[in-house]
Design a protein around this motif. Structure first.
Motif, PDB file in Angstrom:
ATOM      1  N   TYR A   1     -56.110  62.075  69.130  1.00 50.05           N
ATOM      2  CA  TYR A   1     -57.415  62.731  69.200  1.00 50.05           C
ATOM      3  C   TYR A   1     -57.793  63.403  67.868  1.00 50.05           C
ATOM      4  O   TYR A   1     -58.757  64.153  67.816  1.00 50.05           O
ATOM      5  N   LEU A   2     -57.014  63.142  66.826  1.00 50.78           N
ATOM      6  CA  LEU A   2     -57.331  63.692  65.508  1.00 50.78           C
ATOM      7  C   LEU A   2     -58.018  62.625  64.648  1.00 50.78           C
ATOM      8  O   LEU A   2     -57.584  61.467  64.633  1.00 50.78           O
ATOM      9  N   ASN A   3     -59.038  63.027  63.969  1.00 51.68           N
ATOM     10  CA  ASN A   3     -59.770  62.112  63.077  1.00 51.68           C
ATOM     11  C   ASN A   3     -59.058  62.095  61.725  1.00 51.68           C
ATOM     12  O   ASN A   3     -59.230  63.001  60.901  1.00 51.68           O
ATOM     13  N   MET A   4     -58.257  61.069  61.491  1.00 55.37           N
ATOM     14  CA  MET A   4     -57.458  60.994  60.280  1.00 55.37           C
ATOM     15  C   MET A   4     -58.296  60.679  59.043  1.00 55.37           C
ATOM     16  O   MET A   4     -57.789  60.731  57.913  1.00 55.37           O
ATOM     17  N   THR A   5     -59.570  60.378  59.233  1.00 52.84           N
ATOM     18  CA  THR A   5     -60.451  60.168  58.073  1.00 52.84           C
ATOM     19  C   THR A   5     -61.080  61.482  57.601  1.00 52.84           C
ATOM     20  O   THR A   5     -61.712  61.517  56.538  1.00 52.84           O
ATOM     21  N   ASN A   6     -60.870  62.520  58.387  1.00 51.50           N
ATOM     22  CA  ASN A   6     -61.407  63.830  58.038  1.00 51.50           C
ATOM     23  C   ASN A   6     -60.475  64.497  57.028  1.00 51.50           C
ATOM     24  O   ASN A   6     -59.270  64.622  57.258  1.00 51.50           O
ATOM     25  N   THR A   7     -61.037  64.912  55.903  1.00 55.76           N
ATOM     26  CA  THR A   7     -60.229  65.507  54.830  1.00 55.76           C
ATOM     27  C   THR A   7     -59.541  66.790  55.292  1.00 55.76           C
ATOM     28  O   THR A   7     -58.383  67.048  54.941  1.00 55.76           O
ATOM     29  N   GLU A   8     -60.235  67.588  56.072  1.00 59.50           N
ATOM     30  CA  GLU A   8     -59.661  68.861  56.543  1.00 59.50           C
ATOM     31  C   GLU A   8     -58.439  68.624  57.415  1.00 59.50           C
ATOM     32  O   GLU A   8     -57.436  69.328  57.292  1.00 59.50           O
ATOM     33  N   VAL A   9     -58.519  67.614  58.269  1.00 49.43           N
ATOM     34  CA  VAL A   9     -57.388  67.298  59.143  1.00 49.43           C
ATOM     35  C   VAL A   9     -56.201  66.809  58.324  1.00 49.43           C
ATOM     36  O   VAL A   9     -55.053  67.241  58.529  1.00 49.43           O
ATOM     37  N   VAL A  10     -56.450  65.917  57.372  1.00 48.32           N
ATOM     38  CA  VAL A  10     -55.371  65.379  56.540  1.00 48.32           C
ATOM     39  C   VAL A  10     -54.730  66.481  55.707  1.00 48.32           C
ATOM     40  O   VAL A  10     -53.493  66.559  55.605  1.00 48.32           O
ATOM     41  N   ASP A  11     -55.536  67.339  55.133  1.00 48.66           N
ATOM     42  CA  ASP A  11     -54.991  68.436  54.310  1.00 48.66           C
ATOM     43  C   ASP A  11     -54.161  69.402  55.149  1.00 48.66           C
ATOM     44  O   ASP A  11     -53.128  69.904  54.694  1.00 48.66           O
ATOM     45  N   ARG A  12     -54.603  69.652  56.371  1.00 50.56           N
ATOM     46  CA  ARG A  12     -53.857  70.565  57.232  1.00 50.56           C
ATOM     47  C   ARG A  12     -52.493  69.980  57.591  1.00 50.56           C
ATOM     48  O   ARG A  12     -51.492  70.697  57.657  1.00 50.56           O
ATOM     49  N   MET A  13     -52.428  68.672  57.819  1.00 50.48           N
ATOM     50  CA  MET A  13     -51.156  68.035  58.158  1.00 50.48           C
ATOM     51  C   MET A  13     -50.244  67.964  56.934  1.00 50.48           C
ATOM     52  O   MET A  13     -49.023  68.116  57.054  1.00 50.48           O
ATOM     53  N   ARG A  14     -50.816  67.727  55.743  1.00 49.32           N
ATOM     54  CA  ARG A  14     -50.018  67.634  54.524  1.00 49.32           C
ATOM     55  C   ARG A  14     -49.461  69.005  54.119  1.00 49.32           C
ATOM     56  O   ARG A  14     -48.416  69.094  53.479  1.00 49.32           O
ATOM     57  N   SER A  15     -50.171  70.070  54.496  1.00 50.27           N
ATOM     58  CA  SER A  15     -49.729  71.404  54.119  1.00 50.27           C
ATOM     59  C   SER A  15     -48.518  71.869  54.925  1.00 50.27           C
ATOM     60  O   SER A  15     -47.870  72.839  54.533  1.00 50.27           O
ATOM     61  N   ASN A  16     -48.218  71.133  55.994  1.00 47.88           N
ATOM     62  CA  ASN A  16     -47.069  71.492  56.817  1.00 47.88           C
ATOM     63  C   ASN A  16     -45.864  70.651  56.421  1.00 47.88           C
ATOM     64  O   ASN A  16     -45.994  69.442  56.179  1.00 47.88           O
ATOM     65  N   VAL A  17     -44.697  71.254  56.353  1.00 46.18           N
ATOM     66  CA  VAL A  17     -43.485  70.536  55.921  1.00 46.18           C
ATOM     67  C   VAL A  17     -43.169  69.380  56.850  1.00 46.18           C
ATOM     68  O   VAL A  17     -42.758  68.295  56.402  1.00 46.18           O
ATOM     69  N   GLU A  18     -43.344  69.576  58.137  1.00 43.46           N
ATOM     70  CA  GLU A  18     -43.005  68.546  59.123  1.00 43.46           C
ATOM     71  C   GLU A  18     -44.179  67.619  59.413  1.00 43.46           C
ATOM     72  O   GLU A  18     -44.071  66.751  60.286  1.00 43.46           O
ATOM     73  N   GLY A  19     -45.284  67.799  58.712  1.00 43.38           N
ATOM     74  CA  GLY A  19     -46.436  66.929  58.898  1.00 43.38           C
ATOM     75  C   GLY A  19     -47.151  67.148  60.214  1.00 43.38           C
ATOM     76  O   GLY A  19     -47.761  66.220  60.761  1.00 43.38           O
ATOM     77  N   LYS A  20     -47.118  68.367  60.753  1.00 38.39           N
ATOM     78  CA  LYS A  20     -47.768  68.671  62.030  1.00 38.39           C
ATOM     79  C   LYS A  20     -49.146  69.272  61.792  1.00 38.39           C
ATOM     80  O   LYS A  20     -49.403  69.911  60.775  1.00 38.39           O
ATOM     81  N   TYR A  21     -49.989  69.069  62.774  1.00 43.35           N
ATOM     82  CA  TYR A  21     -51.337  69.632  62.720  1.00 43.35           C
ATOM     83  C   TYR A  21     -51.305  70.995  63.428  1.00 43.35           C
ATOM     84  O   TYR A  21     -51.395  71.082  64.654  1.00 43.35           O
ATOM     85  N   LEU A  22     -51.143  72.032  62.662  1.00 38.49           N
ATOM     86  CA  LEU A  22     -51.081  73.384  63.202  1.00 38.49           C
ATOM     87  C   LEU A  22     -52.409  74.081  63.006  1.00 38.49           C
ATOM     88  O   LEU A  22     -53.077  73.899  61.977  1.00 38.49           O
ATOM     89  N   MET A  23     -52.783  74.908  63.973  1.00 37.75           N
ATOM     90  CA  MET A  23     -54.054  75.623  63.908  1.00 37.75           C
ATOM     91  C   MET A  23     -53.939  76.924  64.687  1.00 37.75           C
ATOM     92  O   MET A  23     -53.071  77.075  65.558  1.00 37.75           O
ATOM     93  N   ASP A  24     -54.795  77.857  64.349  1.00 36.55           N
ATOM     94  CA  ASP A  24     -54.817  79.127  65.072  1.00 36.55           C
ATOM     95  C   ASP A  24     -55.729  79.008  66.285  1.00 36.55           C
ATOM     96  O   ASP A  24     -56.763  79.678  66.401  1.00 36.55           O
TER      97      ASP A  24
END
Length: 359
Positions: free
Chosen positions: A183-206
């Protein structure tokens, strides 16, 4: 000197036997109550077994076993007490009554242990809930994975029913990826950057799932950007408390099960006291009937007691019995202890080799 000695007439012995017969049948019902309490507690735990890391069925299983044992033991006790009205029928049970009383004493001890376990189970349950909820929340997103697809619905229903959020609190959702990657849009830059910023490559959010929303909140539920005050109108992350459930699900479940176990423990203690009183009456009946047999007059008065001697003398006597039993199994170190001498059979001793016999 006998402990708590009481004198019984023939009429009193008969009334005691009849009362104990009735109480033993009541004890059969209390045994069914123990069985029902154990079964109820087992079902309540099984309802949320997927949220617990370890099996915590020791207490309900013990209550179920003790309850079934209570039905059998008290059924036999009722038959014994019914026959003790008549001295002739008592002779059938005379040799069995003391072992029956000893077994029942151990049985009542296990009832007390079961009651105490109900009050001491909290720590083990808390640990099992902490680990179980942690693992279940990690698989919240795995809605298309066999064996885990039900966890999302389970956690959502749990948070709605118990008005709780997360393991310890709603912040626990910030440290796991609870949104499925499908359910994540992998073409969205914000989503990709958020996953890359995590060591384990997870999509974390508040953010938190919808089931964390407080239905009594005066404003629409805020699920995302919970720590960003500027993302919402008239919102302060540090003071906003009405938007989400503040209680953690571990504490909510722990309070739920603790209340059940404390109520169960109280009932089990009452049953233990009742069983102990019945056992005391059976002991008085047994000693009173045995003293009648010693006197040889069925119509005479007889004494009944809990212990024939003082507690210290009884303990010393039983210790000596155990000590003598241990001596019976000791083996003498002399290898010739069981070898009969030739003089026992009227024969001359066999000469030792190399030593001439006197003529």
């Amino acid at each position: 000197m006998a402990v708590l000695k009481v004198k019984f007439t023939k009429i009193n012995r008969g009334k005691l036997a009849q009362v104990l017969w009735v109480l033993n049948w009541v004890s059969v019902m209390t045994g069914m109550t123990l069985f029902s309490l154990g079964l109820f507690l087992k079902v309540e735990i099984d309802k949320r077994w997927e949220l617990m890391s370890d099996e915590v069925h020791s207490v309900p299983n013990m209550l179920i076993g003790v309850g079934l044992a209570a039905c059998g033991i008290n059924f036999l006790g009722g038959k014994i007490c019914y026959d003790c009205v008549d001295i002739g029928k008592f002779l059938r049970w005379k040799l069995l009554m003391l072992p029956y009383i000893i077994c029942t004493l151990f049985f009542t001890f296990f009832i007390l242990v079961g009651a105490l376990l109900c009050y001491t189970m909290r720590n083990a349950l808390e640990e099992a809930l902490y680990l179980g909820l942690r693992d279940a929340m990690r698989h919240y997103k795995d809605t298309d994975m066999p064996g885990r697809c039900y966890l999302k619905r389970t956690i959502d229903m749990l948070q709605i029913e118990f008005q709780c959020c997360g393991n310890g609190d709603f912040r626990d959702w910030f440290y796991i990826q609870w949104i499925s990657s499908r359910y994540l849009n992998m073409t969205n830059t914000e989503v990709v950057d958020r996953m890359r910023s995590n060591v384990e490559g997870k999509y974390l959010m508040d953010g938190v799932p919808f089931s964390c929303c407080n239905t009594f909140s005066p404003r629409p539920c805020i699920q995302e950007h919970l720590t960003n005050n500027s993302a919402h109108y008239s919102y302060d992350y540090h003071t906003e408390e009405l938007n989400l459930w503040q209680l953690g699900c571990r504490q909510a479940l722990l309070d739920h099960y603790t209340q059940i176990m404390q109520s169960t423990g109280f009932i089990v203690i009452l049953i233990w006291l009742f069983e102990l009183s019945v056992l005391t009456g059976v002991r008085y009946l047994q000693t009173a009937m045995e003293n009648v047999l010693r006197q040889g007059d069925p119509d005479s008065e007889s004494d009944g007691w809990l212990l024939e001697n003082s507690i210290a003398e009884t303990a010393r006597y039983n210790f000596n019995i155990i000590k003598n039993l241990g001596k019976c199994y000791q083996v003498d170190d002399d290898p010739n202890i069981d070898v009969p001498s030739s003089s026992q059979f009227g024969q001359d001793p066999v000469p030792t080799k190399g030593i001439p016999m006197a003529s």
